[in-house]
Design a protein around this motif. Structure first.
Motif, mmCIF file in Angstrom:
data_model
loop_
_atom_site.group_PDB
_atom_site.id
_atom_site.type_symbol
_atom_site.label_atom_id
_atom_site.label_comp_id
_atom_site.label_asym_id
_atom_site.label_seq_id
_atom_site.Cartn_x
_atom_site.Cartn_y
_atom_site.Cartn_z
ATOM 1 N N ALA A 149 0.836 -1.209 0.000
ATOM 2 C CA ALA A 149 0.000 0.000 0.000
ATOM 3 C C ALA A 149 0.867 1.253 0.000
ATOM 4 C CB ALA A 149 -0.932 -0.007 1.209
ATOM 5 N N ASP A 150 1.981 1.218 0.750
ATOM 6 C CA ASP A 150 2.913 2.359 0.744
ATOM 7 C C ASP A 150 3.468 2.587 -0.657
ATOM 8 O OD1 ASP A 150 2.576 2.845 3.417
ATOM 9 O OD2 ASP A 150 4.403 1.810 4.063
ATOM 10 N N ALA A 151 3.843 1.511 -1.306
ATOM 11 C CA ALA A 151 4.412 1.638 -2.653
ATOM 12 C C ALA A 151 3.375 2.181 -3.629
ATOM 13 C CB ALA A 151 4.932 0.280 -3.122
ATOM 14 N N ALA A 152 2.126 1.706 -3.501
ATOM 15 C CA ALA A 152 1.071 2.183 -4.392
ATOM 16 C C ALA A 152 0.804 3.666 -4.166
ATOM 17 C CB ALA A 152 -0.212 1.370 -4.170
ATOM 18 N N TYR A 153 0.794 4.069 -2.876
ATOM 19 C CA TYR A 153 0.575 5.494 -2.597
ATOM 20 C C TYR A 153 1.738 6.333 -3.118
ATOM 21 C CZ TYR A 153 0.320 9.920 -0.162
ATOM 22 O OH TYR A 153 0.301 11.269 0.120
ATOM 23 N N ASP A 154 2.966 5.847 -2.882
ATOM 24 C CA ASP A 154 4.138 6.591 -3.362
ATOM 25 C C ASP A 154 4.069 6.780 -4.869
ATOM 26 O OD1 ASP A 154 5.137 6.791 -0.821
ATOM 27 O OD2 ASP A 154 6.495 5.074 -0.994
ATOM 28 N N ALA A 155 3.648 5.738 -5.580
ATOM 29 C CA ALA A 155 3.569 5.839 -7.043
ATOM 30 C C ALA A 155 2.493 6.843 -7.463
ATOM 31 C CB ALA A 155 3.281 4.463 -7.643
ATOM 32 N N ALA A 156 1.326 6.763 -6.807
ATOM 33 C CA ALA A 156 0.240 7.689 -7.157
ATOM 34 C C ALA A 156 0.610 9.124 -6.804
ATOM 35 C CB ALA A 156 -1.043 7.278 -6.435
ATOM 36 N N ALA A 157 1.202 9.314 -5.615
ATOM 37 C CA ALA A 157 1.589 10.659 -5.191
ATOM 38 C C ALA A 157 2.701 11.211 -6.078
ATOM 39 C CB ALA A 157 2.029 10.643 -3.729
ATOM 40 N N GLU A 158 3.604 10.338 -6.489
ATOM 41 C CA GLU A 158 4.682 10.779 -7.381
ATOM 42 C C GLU A 158 4.113 11.229 -8.725
ATOM 43 O OE1 GLU A 158 8.613 11.580 -8.475
ATOM 44 O OE2 GLU A 158 7.804 10.989 -6.515
ATOM 45 N N ALA A 159 3.168 10.446 -9.247
ATOM 46 C CA ALA A 159 2.545 10.832 -10.521
ATOM 47 C C ALA A 159 1.786 12.148 -10.380
ATOM 48 C CB ALA A 159 1.604 9.711 -10.978
ATOM 49 N N LEU A 160 1.076 12.311 -9.256
ATOM 50 C CA LEU A 160 0.355 13.563 -9.033
ATOM 51 C C LEU A 160 1.323 14.731 -8.915
ATOM 52 C CD1 LEU A 160 -2.230 15.143 -8.434
ATOM 53 C CD2 LEU A 160 -2.018 14.461 -6.036
ATOM 54 N N GLY A 161 2.430 14.521 -8.190
ATOM 55 C CA GLY A 161 3.419 15.579 -8.046
ATOM 56 C C GLY A 161 4.018 15.992 -9.384
#
Length: 550
Positions: A351-363
């Motif tokens: 879940a951390d990795a999925a959030y990091d990926a989504a947040a990175e894409a949003l950033g």
């Protein structure tokens, strides 16, 4: 769209009714004529927090009514539905302020709180000006503005969903760790209690059955001796033998008794039959009462063991089987806990990795949108005579959350080499107005349909070609909506589709403010006054006609 505004007994306004239209609506007038009172009154009916002394001197109460037209998909309809208020194509807001400070609001003739009015106002009106802390000057809203500009709904939804999944996974792990820690504290107790319960293996209803059997055996022990004596008295050595002898003796004498013994013999035969039945019953009873003395001992021992275990665990005896199941499950959870924790920890990592990926894409999407916005604002600043100013959308790391991992702040540097800072702290009054206008022009395509934009003296401190550029951008913003502008600039006023003049009148000791709609001839005179001052010259009128001609 704001269609009408009615004001009664507010500050220096006695009674005023205004009918606004689509497009660019301009309000002009001398300083102190009461233009700000109109905005104060509109803010009052919209639930904004403002000055408290709004009621006209001598009046019992002041009242403001605003009428808005709502399109079928207008965001205000959702606010009305959520508040349980009637919904229609026409939205009527009314608010009263008594002389002692009490405020009461209505929405479509239904009482409504100031909070509901403020929620509605967020969907109805945008106020922009030097003292606007609700819109573009509020840094707390800059991230949402950038996301709207960049059309980042999909990336934002993905980040929010990943954050929820991450939070759920972490919460599940925390709960499992807490449960396991609590179980570990009682591991010795659990293992001993489960072993004890498994060894005894109590069953529901067993206590009552054991108690009944024990009572029966105890009773049998007490009465069996008497029943055996009775059986002996009824048997061959007792009544049965005596009656048999009597019957044999009578049978031998009956032939010589001329029939006198027939009835006694018959009665005695019947008695023998009843005696035999009684003897059989007694024998059956003795058989039923027959028990092994060790059985009573075993029964009492198990009954006492069950009751002792129930007392130990503070439950009823019949609840012991359920307790055994519960404790066994807790022990099994302890034994399987580490394996479950491992799975949950892997889930958190995923879940951390999925959030990091989504947040990175949003950033990354925000950074790209910020670059586009900076270029767009810079292009708008040049015609506003601010081509040397630098507008920058600053993205900085922030505490991770459902909206991503960066904060967004609009900053400006008004001159080359000058340090950049927040929009509302660096720019002067006139510069700030033009920055706001440039930013609003760039964001205009992303704004909600049906929102009335109000610009309060956004052209202050500019004139000539710059004022004309300001006016043309306001005119463009109003092209498919409604814009209200309070202005001192003749260039801006000349570009308005609809023009009102705010006037202050003194009658004896009473000062009142009113608003007069202006037709073409009157607009020429008002713009000439704005150009030349108190004395309107022919040259000023000629310049006004030229401005109106475009």
């Amino acid at each position: 769209m704001l269609r009408a505004l009615e004001i009664r007994d507010m500050l220096i306004i006695d009674r005023l009714e205004l009918a606004f239209r689509p497009g660019l609506n301009v309000l002009t007038g001398e300083t102190g004529a009461g233009k700000s009172i109109l905005l104060d009154s509109l803010g009052f009916v919209l639930g904004w927090r403002g000055r408290a002394d709004l009621v006209r001197q001598g009046a019992d109460q002041g009242e403001v009514t605003a009428v808005f037209d709502l399109s079928p998909g207008h965001a205000a309809r959702a606010v009305l539905a959520d508040a349980g208020l009637p919904e229609a194509d026409e939205l009527i807001l009314r608010r009263v302020n008594t002389a002692d400070g009490r405020k009461t609001g209505w929405v479509n003739d239904r009482r409504a709180s100031g909070e509901v009015l403020r929620r509605l106002s967020d969907t109805l009106v945008e106020l922009h000006g030097q003292h606007d802390d609700r819109g573009l000057l509020d840094p707390r809203g800059h991230r949402a503005i950038l996301d709207l500009y960049g059309d980042l709904d999909d990336a934002l939804r993905a980040t929010r969903a990943a954050w929820r999944a991450r939070s759920d996974a972490r919460r599940a792990l925390d709960e499992a760790e807490a449960q396991l820690a609590a179980v570990r504290e009682e591991e010795d107790f659990l293992r001993h209690a489960v072993a004890e319960l498994e060894k005894l293996a109590p069953e529901a209803g067993e206590e009552d059955a054991l108690d009944a059997r024990r009572r029966a055996m105890q009773a049998a022990e007490k009465i069996r001796e008497d029943i055996a004596r009775a059986g002996q008295a009824l048997g061959p050595d007792g009544a049965e033998g005596a009656m048999a002898d009597a019957l044999r003796w009578l049978d031998g004498a009956a032939d010589r008794a001329d029939g006198r013994l027939d009835e006694p013999v018959a009665a005695l035969a019947r008695a023998m039959s009843e005696l035999d039945e009684a003897a059989r019953g007694v024998a059956d009873c003795l058989d039923a009462l027959e028990f092994d003395p060790s059985e009573l001992e075993d029964t009492e021992e198990r009954l006492f063991a069950i009751r002792g275990l129930a007392r130990k665990h503070h439950v009823l005896a019949d609840e012991l089987p359920e307790l055994a199941t519960t404790l066994s499950e807790r022990l099994a959870a302890l034994d399987a806990g580490e394996a479950r924790l491992g799975a949950l920890r892997r889930g958190v990592s995923e879940a951390d990795a999925a959030y990091d990926a989504a947040a990175e894409a949003l950033g990354e999407a925000r950074a790209a949108a910020a670059t586009r916005l900076d270029r767009a604002v810079s292009a708008e600043l040049a015609p506003l005579k601010m081509d040397r100013a630098v507008f920058t959308t600053r993205l900085e790391p922030a505490t991770p959350g459902p909206e991503g991992r960066e904060s967004v702040t609009f900053t400006v540097a008004t001159n080359p080499g000058a340090p950049a800072g927040p929009l509302n702290k660096i720019a002067s009054g006139g510069e700030l107005s033009r920055f706001l206008l440039a930013l609003k022009v760039c964001l205009s395509q992303e704004r909600d349909a049906g929102v009335t934009m109000i610009f309060d003296e956004i052209d202050r401190g500019v004139g000539g070609a710059t004022a004309d550029a300001v006016g043309r951008r306001l005119q463009a913003l109003a092209g498919d909506g409604q814009v209200l502008v309070v202005t001192h600039s003749p260039q801006v006023a000349a570009l308005g589709a609809h023009h009102w003049r705010v006037e202050k009148r003194v009658d004896g000791e009473v000062t009142t403010s009113t608003v007069v709609p202006l037709g073409t001839p009157d607009r020429e005179g008002e713009i000439a006054r704005m150009l030349s001052g108190d004395t309107v010259t022919d040259e000023a009128r000629a310049a006004a006609r030229k401005l109106l001609a475009g």
